[in-house]
Design a protein around this motif. Structure first.
Motif, PDB file in Angstrom:
ATOM      1  N   SER A   1       0.844  -1.193   0.000  1.00 57.89           N
ATOM      2  CA  SER A   1       0.000   0.000   0.000  1.00 57.89           C
ATOM      3  C   SER A   1       0.875   1.236   0.000  1.00 57.89           C
ATOM      4  O   SER A   1       1.763   1.360   0.849  1.00 57.89           O
ATOM      5  CB  SER A   1      -0.914   0.017   1.231  1.00 57.89           C
ATOM      6  N   ASN A   2       0.623   2.144  -0.933  1.00 53.84           N
ATOM      7  CA  ASN A   2       1.339   3.417  -0.971  1.00 53.84           C
ATOM      8  C   ASN A   2       0.449   4.455  -0.300  1.00 53.84           C
ATOM      9  O   ASN A   2      -0.243   5.236  -0.948  1.00 53.84           O
ATOM     10  CB  ASN A   2       1.673   3.810  -2.406  1.00 53.84           C
ATOM     11  N   THR A   3       0.458   4.443   1.008  1.00 51.83           N
ATOM     12  CA  THR A   3      -0.496   5.205   1.801  1.00 51.83           C
ATOM     13  C   THR A   3      -0.485   6.695   1.474  1.00 51.83           C
ATOM     14  O   THR A   3      -1.550   7.329   1.376  1.00 51.83           O
ATOM     15  CB  THR A   3      -0.208   4.993   3.296  1.00 51.83           C
ATOM     16  N   LEU A   4       0.658   7.283   1.280  1.00 54.55           N
ATOM     17  CA  LEU A   4       0.735   8.724   1.042  1.00 54.55           C
ATOM     18  C   LEU A   4       0.133   9.122  -0.297  1.00 54.55           C
ATOM     19  O   LEU A   4      -0.217  10.290  -0.492  1.00 54.55           O
ATOM     20  CB  LEU A   4       2.186   9.193   1.116  1.00 54.55           C
ATOM     21  N   THR A   5      -0.005   8.197  -1.224  1.00 55.32           N
ATOM     22  CA  THR A   5      -0.635   8.489  -2.506  1.00 55.32           C
ATOM     23  C   THR A   5      -2.101   8.096  -2.523  1.00 55.32           C
ATOM     24  O   THR A   5      -2.946   8.838  -3.016  1.00 55.32           O
ATOM     25  CB  THR A   5       0.111   7.765  -3.649  1.00 55.32           C
ATOM     26  N   SER A   6      -2.433   6.942  -1.971  1.00 55.20           N
ATOM     27  CA  SER A   6      -3.782   6.397  -2.159  1.00 55.20           C
ATOM     28  C   SER A   6      -4.623   6.323  -0.898  1.00 55.20           C
ATOM     29  O   SER A   6      -5.760   5.847  -0.955  1.00 55.20           O
ATOM     30  CB  SER A   6      -3.676   4.987  -2.771  1.00 55.20           C
ATOM     31  N   ASN A   7      -4.113   6.809   0.223  1.00 58.71           N
ATOM     32  CA  ASN A   7      -4.849   6.703   1.495  1.00 58.71           C
ATOM     33  C   ASN A   7      -4.272   7.725   2.470  1.00 58.71           C
ATOM     34  O   ASN A   7      -3.974   7.417   3.616  1.00 58.71           O
ATOM     35  CB  ASN A   7      -4.687   5.271   2.013  1.00 58.71           C
ATOM     36  N   ALA A   8      -4.158   8.973   2.001  1.00 60.06           N
ATOM     37  CA  ALA A   8      -3.362   9.978   2.708  1.00 60.06           C
ATOM     38  C   ALA A   8      -3.870  10.265   4.114  1.00 60.06           C
ATOM     39  O   ALA A   8      -3.086  10.623   4.999  1.00 60.06           O
ATOM     40  CB  ALA A   8      -3.321  11.273   1.897  1.00 60.06           C
ATOM     41  N   HIS A   9      -5.180  10.112   4.353  1.00 64.58           N
ATOM     42  CA  HIS A   9      -5.711  10.477   5.666  1.00 64.58           C
ATOM     43  C   HIS A   9      -5.475   9.405   6.727  1.00 64.58           C
ATOM     44  O   HIS A   9      -5.787   9.621   7.900  1.00 64.58           O
ATOM     45  CB  HIS A   9      -7.199  10.811   5.550  1.00 64.58           C
ATOM     46  N   LEU A  10      -4.912   8.269   6.319  1.00 65.80           N
ATOM     47  CA  LEU A  10      -4.458   7.296   7.313  1.00 65.80           C
ATOM     48  C   LEU A  10      -3.113   7.712   7.905  1.00 65.80           C
ATOM     49  O   LEU A  10      -2.806   7.390   9.059  1.00 65.80           O
ATOM     50  CB  LEU A  10      -4.347   5.906   6.673  1.00 65.80           C
ATOM     51  N   TRP A  11      -2.330   8.432   7.124  1.00 65.16           N
ATOM     52  CA  TRP A  11      -0.952   8.728   7.523  1.00 65.16           C
ATOM     53  C   TRP A  11      -0.855   9.512   8.836  1.00 65.16           C
ATOM     54  O   TRP A  11       0.020   9.209   9.659  1.00 65.16           O
ATOM     55  CB  TRP A  11      -0.229   9.468   6.404  1.00 65.16           C
ATOM     56  N   PRO A  12      -1.701  10.495   9.125  1.00 65.71           N
ATOM     57  CA  PRO A  12      -1.585  11.172  10.425  1.00 65.71           C
ATOM     58  C   PRO A  12      -1.751  10.242  11.615  1.00 65.71           C
ATOM     59  O   PRO A  12      -1.092  10.437  12.656  1.00 65.71           O
ATOM     60  CB  PRO A  12      -2.703  12.222  10.377  1.00 65.71           C
ATOM     61  N   PHE A  13      -2.588   9.220  11.483  1.00 66.31           N
ATOM     62  CA  PHE A  13      -2.739   8.262  12.580  1.00 66.31           C
ATOM     63  C   PHE A  13      -1.481   7.403  12.717  1.00 66.31           C
ATOM     64  O   PHE A  13      -1.067   7.060  13.831  1.00 66.31           O
ATOM     65  CB  PHE A  13      -3.972   7.397  12.358  1.00 66.31           C
ATOM     66  N   ILE A  14      -0.864   7.080  11.584  1.00 64.55           N
ATOM     67  CA  ILE A  14       0.398   6.341  11.624  1.00 64.55           C
ATOM     68  C   ILE A  14       1.490   7.204  12.246  1.00 64.55           C
ATOM     69  O   ILE A  14       2.293   6.731  13.068  1.00 64.55           O
ATOM     70  CB  ILE A  14       0.779   5.878  10.204  1.00 64.55           C
ATOM     71  N   GLN A  15       1.504   8.476  11.885  1.00 61.34           N
ATOM     72  CA  GLN A  15       2.491   9.377  12.470  1.00 61.34           C
ATOM     73  C   GLN A  15       2.290   9.531  13.977  1.00 61.34           C
ATOM     74  O   GLN A  15       3.261   9.625  14.743  1.00 61.34           O
ATOM     75  CB  GLN A  15       2.419  10.743  11.785  1.00 61.34           C
ATOM     76  N   ALA A  16       1.018   9.563  14.397  1.00 61.99           N
ATOM     77  CA  ALA A  16       0.748   9.639  15.833  1.00 61.99           C
ATOM     78  C   ALA A  16       1.316   8.427  16.557  1.00 61.99           C
ATOM     79  O   ALA A  16       1.870   8.539  17.667  1.00 61.99           O
ATOM     80  CB  ALA A  16      -0.758   9.756  16.070  1.00 61.99           C
ATOM     81  N   ALA A  17       1.195   7.257  15.928  1.00 59.41           N
ATOM     82  CA  ALA A  17       1.775   6.048  16.525  1.00 59.41           C
ATOM     83  C   ALA A  17       3.296   6.149  16.591  1.00 59.41           C
ATOM     84  O   ALA A  17       3.920   5.763  17.591  1.00 59.41           O
ATOM     85  CB  ALA A  17       1.350   4.828  15.708  1.00 59.41           C
TER      86      ALA A  17
END
Length: 742
Positions: free
Chosen positions: A186-202
């Motif tokens: 999964s290329n989260t920053l391209t295809s699911n960008a709004h998941l990334w802030p939760f990953i960054q919080a982790a």
């Protein structure tokens, strides 16, 4: 200052809440600023109070006003006056267009039958109403051929459901609590960008993020570690991880005993899958497989994000099924932040769409179902080829004979899709679209590659101009889209176009007279499942989005309760066995691996595996014609590893010819170590007409089907690559052979 605060006290501005309609798990809620006097939208932003959108839109949708007010926007019905594919049209009135379309459809139905009409549609909008609502009523009433929507995620869904029971899993907020996150395919920053802030919080809490992918994507570069893997070999890696977890006693024995089925059989299966065996297939070193298995099994909570790209190969369904076993094996479901996410769409599986789609209009008829991946075959006049297009997703399903192929497709109605650009085996699709006896109608915003082949093009509204209800597949918030502006020009919502077509066809059922708001209110009122207790029309109007009636935080399988036949996570699946599949997780190799083995060393430069994930600035083929985004992408490219480029005399920045038995195109080479050796990556999906070569990567892809669900195999393609000075593929290969020999 937020944009909402900027505008909310301005008496000249109205703020309208809506939702992004595009094929993305984020399904953002947005707000639109509209000038009251002119009725023109002047600004758009992410809804600041939506828990996932959180006030931000992606770089693509942030330009949505440019798309809505694009100077090339279609604003009137068009009739073709030039050859098919030429894009030559003249404006006509709605009455003229609808009358001519209805007359031709009635003629085809009377002479060939309603199955000669094929609707072709997908995720140009994900809305219930503008996506399929009124259109399904129309085609059910007609008795037209039906379409199996297999082009994106079907293989993975089948594998995931076989293991877990439904496409449910972690919601995005839960990732913030994980201590280890595997982003797998999964290329989260391209295809699911709004998941990334939760990953960054982790990560801020000490979590480690590992990306498993054939390419060092934007996401992989932003993560803690990139584990390169050969395309289509993910299932072998998952089996080897389970081998280590079981052999070293790292599994959660209590969770396995209480909430899984078939552990003993699984243990026997994975005993065969040593890390050394998987390393030969995947390219991941055996020792890294061992340490990854130990990290995953011993870190709590551990989360996995998988996406659709990993299942677009011959073994895709089984690969997803196998990976989906991992959280239950280690008991990851017990905790907030533990588990796996493929899609949240299964959380909405109890939504009753009967009143929307009206299957009763079929009146007992069972029209044939065409696999959308095989549009090229479906448009053939040869019944032996056309029979291949019938949908038969399981091994036990009978394969139609030519005598059972049914009538040729004589009318194609395309909406929410651009098949000339996005379908596999592009040349076969274009041959079909070029048929003079094929009557083609396209509902569109722009003159796409597909619209160039239409007999009539009907201008459709964008999301700012109509009502809709949007189901997400990356979170749990149902969204209402309210129209913010009047339709641009003479454009109409899909729902209204099919409503008017129904009238022109003489369909007098009351359901064709219902307005859009009435339809949506009826749909909401029809829901009886407890999950929708919070979803009322009033709540949607007030807030624009409503969460399903589920606990917060939501731990779907902490106590088991899997929606499988056994109620457990099924390592052994009788349902799969009954369908003709292997009941236990196994490894189904990608087609490229089998084909490469058969070819051996027969060529000086062996073929390379081609994958074609989305370009960062496009969403499938949407936004390609937005100039700012197209400039950002530059030109169509091919990424190739230096070890593959050097023997082929491929130079960074130079044009290369890429070909196989289906087609050929010219791309600009990007020589980079950010791709595994033996693989090339071609970002998609460019419109052919906006590509320098006049073609796109689907010249190379096949109509072949994945192992489950008859899904697509876009990332399972063998190609040859050579410098573009040799435009003849045979000459290019011969030149490469001579260079190696010399």
């Amino acid at each position: 200052m937020s944009k909402q605060n900027l505008y909310q006290h301005d008496p000249a501005i109205a703020i309208i809440t809506g939702a992004c309609p595009h094929d993305c798990p984020d399904t953002c809620s947005w707000q639109v600023a509209v000038e009251r006097q002119s009725g023109r939208a002047v600004d758009l932003w992410g809804h600041p109070h939506h828990p996932v959108t959180a006030g931000r839109l992606c770089a693509k949708v942030d330009r949505y006003l440019e798309r809505t007010y694009h100077p090339e926007r279609l604003t009137t019905p068009l009739r073709r006056v030039g050859p098919k594919g030429s894009g030559q049209f003249v404006p006509i009135s709605w009455d003229e267009a609808l009358g001519a379309i209805a007359a031709r459809l009635q003629e085809i139905i009377a002479t060939v039958g309603p199955e000669a009409v094929l609707p072709y549609f997908y995720a140009g909008t994900m809305g219930y109403l503008q996506g399929e609502g009124m259109a399904k009523r129309f085609f059910h009433r007609m008795g037209a051929s039906q379409l199996a929507r297999t082009i994106c995620s079907e293989a993975g869904f089948e594998g995931y459901v076989a293991t877990i029971g439904a496409t449910e899993g972690l919601e995005p907020q839960a990732f913030a609590h994980a201590r280890l996150i595997l982003i797998w395919g999964s290329n989260t920053l391209t295809s699911n960008a709004h998941l990334w802030p939760f990953i960054q919080a982790a990560r801020h809490q000490g979590a480690r993020v590992i990306v498993i992918d054939p390419a060092r994507t934007r996401t992989a570069r932003a993560a803690d570690e990139w584990i390169p893997i050969r395309p289509g070999t993910d299932g072998a890696l998952a089996l080897a991880l389970m081998h280590v977890i079981v052999a070293e006693g790292l599994y959660d024995a209590d969770y396995v005993a209480r909430h899984t089925l078939g552990f003993d059989a699984l243990a026997q299966r994975v005993a065969e899958w040593t890390p050394e065996r998987a390393a030969e297939l995947t390219g991941v070193p055996a020792e890294r497989i061992r340490t990854l298995a130990r990290e995953y099994a011993t870190t709590r909570p551990a989360a996995i994000r998988i996406n659709y790209g990993m299942q677009r190969h011959a073994g895709g369904g089984m690969a997803v099924r196998t990976i989906a076993c991992l959280p239950a094996l280690v008991g990851a479901w017990r905790e907030v932040g533990g588990g796996i996410q493929l899609s949240s769409s299964g959380a909405f599986r109890h939504l009753d769409t009967t009143c929307l789609y009206r299957p009763d209009l079929l009146q007992g008829r069972t029209p044939r179902t065409i696999n959308m991946n095989r549009l090229g075959d479906a448009l053939s006049l040869d019944p032996a080829i056309r029979a291949r297009a019938h949908y038969h997703p399981r091994p036990v399903d009978p394969v139609p004979t030519p005598a059972e192929a049914g009538p040729p497709v004589m009318a194609l109605i395309v909406y929410n899709a651009n098949p000339a650009a996005v379908c596999p085996d592009q040349e076969a699709v274009l041959r079909g679209l070029q048929r003079e006896d094929l009557f083609t109608v396209v509902l569109e915003h722009f003159q796409t590659d597909t619209a160039d082949y239409a007999d009539y093009v009907l201008p459709a509204t964008t999301q700012l101009e109509h009502w809709d209800l949007i189901k997400p597949y990356g979170h749990l918030y149902l969204a209402l889209n309210r129209p913010a502006i009047e339709p641009v020009g003479q454009s109409l919502p899909n729902s209204e176009i099919f409503r008017r077509l129904a009238g022109a066809m003489g369909y007098r059922e009351p359901c064709f007279a219902q307005g859009d708001e009435e339809i949506l209110q009826e749909l909401i009122a029809a829901q009886r499942h407890p999950r929708f207790a919070t979803v009322t029309w009033e709540a949607l109007l007030e807030r624009g989005f409503v969460r399903l009636n589920l606990p917060e935080p939501y731990l779907p399988f902490a106590e088991g309760n899997f929606p499988t036949p056994s109620g457990k996570c099924e390592f052994y699946s009788q349902r799969l066995a009954d369908a003709g599949y292997a009941p236990l997780p196994t490894y189904t190799p990608p087609a490229w691996q089998q084909q490469a083995a058969e070819q051996g060393d027969s060529t000086a430069h062996p073929p390379l595996t081609c994958i074609s994930p989305p370009a960062h600035s496009f969403l499938n083929s949407t936004f390609v014609n937005v100039e700012r985004l197209r400039r950002r992408e530059g030109v169509p490219t091919l990424q190739i590893h230096p070890d593959d480029a050097a023997p082929r005399q491929v130079v960074d920045g130079a044009p290369v010819t890429v070909w196989n038995q289906r087609g050929r195109l010219t791309l600009r080479a990007v020589v980079t170590a950010d791709i595994v050796p033996g693989t090339v990556l071609v970002p998609g999906i460019w419109w052919a007409k906006l590509s320098p070569d006049g073609r796109n990567v689907n010249q190379l892809t096949a109509q072949d089907e994945a192992d489950m669900g008859a899904g697509a195999t876009f990332y399972d393609v063998l190609v040859w690559v050579a410098p573009a000075v040799d435009l003849n593929p045979a000459a290019a290969e011969a030149r490469g052979a001579m260079a190696v020999a010399g």
